[in-house]
Design a protein around this motif. Sequence first.
Motif, short mmCIF file in Angstrom:
data_model
loop_
_atom_site.label_atom_id
_atom_site.label_comp_id
_atom_site.label_asym_id
_atom_site.label_seq_id
_atom_site.Cartn_x
_atom_site.Cartn_y
_atom_site.Cartn_z
N UNK A 153 0.80 -1.23 0.00
CA UNK A 153 0.00 0.00 0.00
C UNK A 153 0.82 1.27 0.00
N UNK A 154 2.15 1.11 -0.08
CA UNK A 154 3.02 2.29 -0.11
C UNK A 154 4.26 1.99 -0.94
N UNK A 155 5.01 3.04 -1.24
CA UNK A 155 6.22 2.88 -2.04
C UNK A 155 7.44 3.35 -1.26
N UNK A 156 8.54 2.62 -1.42
CA UNK A 156 9.82 3.08 -0.89
C UNK A 156 10.85 3.14 -2.02
N UNK A 157 10.35 3.34 -3.24
CA UNK A 157 11.21 3.39 -4.43
C UNK A 157 11.68 4.83 -4.62
N UNK A 158 12.99 5.02 -4.58
CA UNK A 158 13.57 6.36 -4.73
C UNK A 158 14.06 6.55 -6.16
N UNK A 159 13.73 7.70 -6.74
CA UNK A 159 14.23 8.08 -8.07
C UNK A 159 14.67 9.53 -8.01
N UNK A 160 15.46 9.93 -8.99
CA UNK A 160 15.88 11.32 -9.08
C UNK A 160 15.04 12.00 -10.16
N UNK A 161 14.37 13.07 -9.80
CA UNK A 161 13.58 13.87 -10.73
C UNK A 161 13.94 15.33 -10.51
N UNK A 163 16.73 16.71 -10.37
CA UNK A 163 17.84 16.84 -9.45
C UNK A 163 17.51 16.55 -8.00
N UNK A 164 16.28 16.09 -7.74
CA UNK A 164 15.86 15.80 -6.36
C UNK A 164 15.57 14.31 -6.20
N UNK A 165 15.83 13.81 -5.02
CA UNK A 165 15.48 12.44 -4.67
C UNK A 165 14.02 12.44 -4.21
N UNK A 166 13.19 11.65 -4.90
CA UNK A 166 11.77 11.60 -4.55
C UNK A 166 11.31 10.14 -4.46
N UNK A 167 10.25 9.93 -3.70
CA UNK A 167 9.62 8.61 -3.66
C UNK A 167 8.75 8.50 -4.90
N UNK A 168 8.93 7.41 -5.64
CA UNK A 168 8.17 7.20 -6.87
C UNK A 168 7.11 6.14 -6.61
N UNK A 169 5.86 6.48 -6.98
CA UNK A 169 4.74 5.57 -6.80
C UNK A 169 3.96 5.54 -8.10
N UNK A 170 3.80 4.36 -8.69
CA UNK A 170 3.14 4.28 -9.99
C UNK A 170 1.70 4.81 -9.94
N UNK A 171 1.09 4.84 -8.77
CA UNK A 171 -0.31 5.25 -8.64
C UNK A 171 -0.49 6.77 -8.69
N UNK A 172 0.59 7.51 -8.60
CA UNK A 172 0.54 8.97 -8.50
C UNK A 172 0.33 9.61 -9.87
#
Length: 194
Positions: A153-161, A163-172
């Motif tokens: 039910x949550x994401x802990x996948x980090x990506x760079x967007x 220049x920032x590190x963000x949590x990436x969630x396919x549902x967003x």
Amino acid sequence: MKAQVYTLHIAYVDYEDKISRTVEVSGNNTVAQLGYLILHTFDTLAYHAFEFTHKDTPYVLPMILEENDIEGAIDATQAKLHELGLSVDEKFTMEYDYGSSHTFNIKVLAVSDMPRGAWKRYPRILEGKGRGILDDISPEQFASFIEQIDSTGKSDIHVTRDGRDVIWDYRDFKLEAENILLKFGVDRVRRAYE
């Protein structure tokens, strides 16, 4: 002849119920421009090659044509969508990143005459689900991320967007924000490829 508007349903293969868009595009757009739209709205980094296949004909970028002799291939930057003769219920595909091979299924939902003076409103997204995909991972790895997010039910996948590190969630996915940034994003991707 009036310009045509194509209503297309674009879905990430095997996850059509989770990651998709319904868009309207002008028939005067090139096949490549449709690719740029897909790359932008499905959250790719847009640095891999892509290829459309319509009726067994490959539509590829000029850089691919320069490097490879692909029988029957057409330059996607020169072929306009209306030249494909698309009709309702017709299907074709786009493959992104030959190494990882992420595939999008595209179905024509409607073909209509463009209202006079309305060319500025296209392209636009009518509806969508799921943020998109991740670059530089296989479809199998991506599937495991989706399963992980769905099970916890949550994401802990980090990506760079940006220049920032963000949590990436396919549902967003936010339709209004996508449409606000769409034309700018498509043009940014076009400049990167052309």
